[in-house]
Write an enzyme that holds these catalytic residues in place. Structure first.
Site, PDB file in Angstrom:
ATOM      1  N   ASP A  53       7.788   1.902   5.063  1.00  0.00           N
ATOM      2  CA  ASP A  53       7.632   3.388   5.430  1.00  0.00           C
ATOM      3  C   ASP A  53       7.244   3.658   6.731  1.00  0.00           C
ATOM      4  OD1 ASP A  53       7.978   3.293   2.540  1.00  0.00           O
ATOM      5  OD2 ASP A  53       6.082   4.252   2.358  1.00  0.00           O
ATOM      6  N   HIS A 201       4.989  -1.214   5.563  1.00  0.00           N
ATOM      7  CA  HIS A 201       4.863  -0.184   6.500  1.00  0.00           C
ATOM      8  C   HIS A 201       5.504  -0.854   7.983  1.00  0.00           C
ATOM      9  CE1 HIS A 201       2.229   1.583   3.784  1.00  0.00           C
ATOM     10  NE2 HIS A 201       2.591   2.797   4.262  1.00  0.00           N
TER      11      HIS A 201
HETATM   12 ZN   LIG Z   1       4.056   7.160   4.800  1.00  0.00          ZN
END
Ligand SMILES: [Zn+2]
Length: 247
Positions: A53, A201
């Site tokens: 992400d 992430h």
């Molecule tokens: Zn996010």
């Protein structure tokens, strides 16, 4: 005393499940059953989906792409619109190398307190428009920042042609908190099971922990016979295994 408890339990069970009205509890079970939000895809095949992400962000997205490539792994990138504009070459590389590009809003907006559906639509469509300018097809998947969802959001996301994808509860690496490389590796490898959607992430400024952890996770998954595929491929592999929502 015990009998009173049983009666109470039965009454609360009826209240939670017996009415299809405003009292219906709209939790994971409700949305999962309707196929409107995906947390994981239980299956017999040894497949998992790695998801990243908040990128693209060259210091981490580049080495992550290198690692995925050298291990023959495909992943899904939930990208933030305003970073697409800054790093278009990374999005093009993600696409060229067979990864899935998915929508994570334009400004990483949280929709937890208020659900302004005009703003949500704006956030999704703007990101999609930038991808289309780059000849990248409209993504199929949306992940709300922070994982916050509500009925209005789910409905709006669906009307825009997306499926909402979260992650396996036991596969939240919390890599954004910089918990240490080994903690990230352990979170994934100690709990991995078929059909998991694993949360990472590729935008954690000042941290290379995710990259370092992947250097251990990717060979370990390979060794255990897991194939890393995109979320869409995972969804297409779906079979009739019942969904287990317990931790
Ligand atoms: Zn996010």
């Amino acid at each position: 005393m015990r009998r009173a408890m049983v009666v109470l339990l039965i009454i609360s069970a009826v209240f939670l499940n017996g009415f299809d009205g405003p009292s219906l509890k709209k939790d994971r079970f409700y949305y999962e059953k309707k196929g409107e939000i995906v947390w994981e895809v239980p299956m017999q095949e040894k497949k998992v989906a790695l998801t990243f992400d908040d990128g693209p962000y060259p210091p981490s997205t580049e080495p992550i792409l290198d690692l995925l490539k050298s291990h023959g792994a495909k992943a899904t990138f939930f990208v933030v619109g305003n970073r697409i504009r800054r790093y278009p070459e990374l999005i093009l590389r993600e696409q060229r190398e067979g990864h899935e590009i998915a929508n994570h809003t334009y400004n990483h907006k949280y929709f937890n307190r208020h659900s302004d559906s005009t703003m949500l639509q704006d956030e999704i469509v703007k990101t999609e428009a930038h991808l289309q300018e780059m000849d990248i097809e409209k993504p199929k998947l949306f992940r709300p920042p922070g994982g916050y969802y509500n009925e209005a959001m789910v409905r709006k996301v669906r009307s825009l042609g997306y499926t909402t994808v979260l992650w396996s509860w036991h596969q939240d690496t919390k890599d954004w908190r910089k918990p240490g490389v080994q903690a990230i590796v352990d979170r994934v490898m100690n709990h991995v099971r078929n059909g998991d959607i694993i949360l990472f992430h590729d935008y954690v400024p000042g941290s290379m922990e995710t990259v370092e952890a992947l250097k251990l996770i990717l060979p370990a998954l390979n060794e255990q016979g897991y194939q890393c595929v995109t979320v869409t491929e995972l969804l297409h592999s779906r079979n009739s295994l019942p969904i287990d929502t317990t931790e």
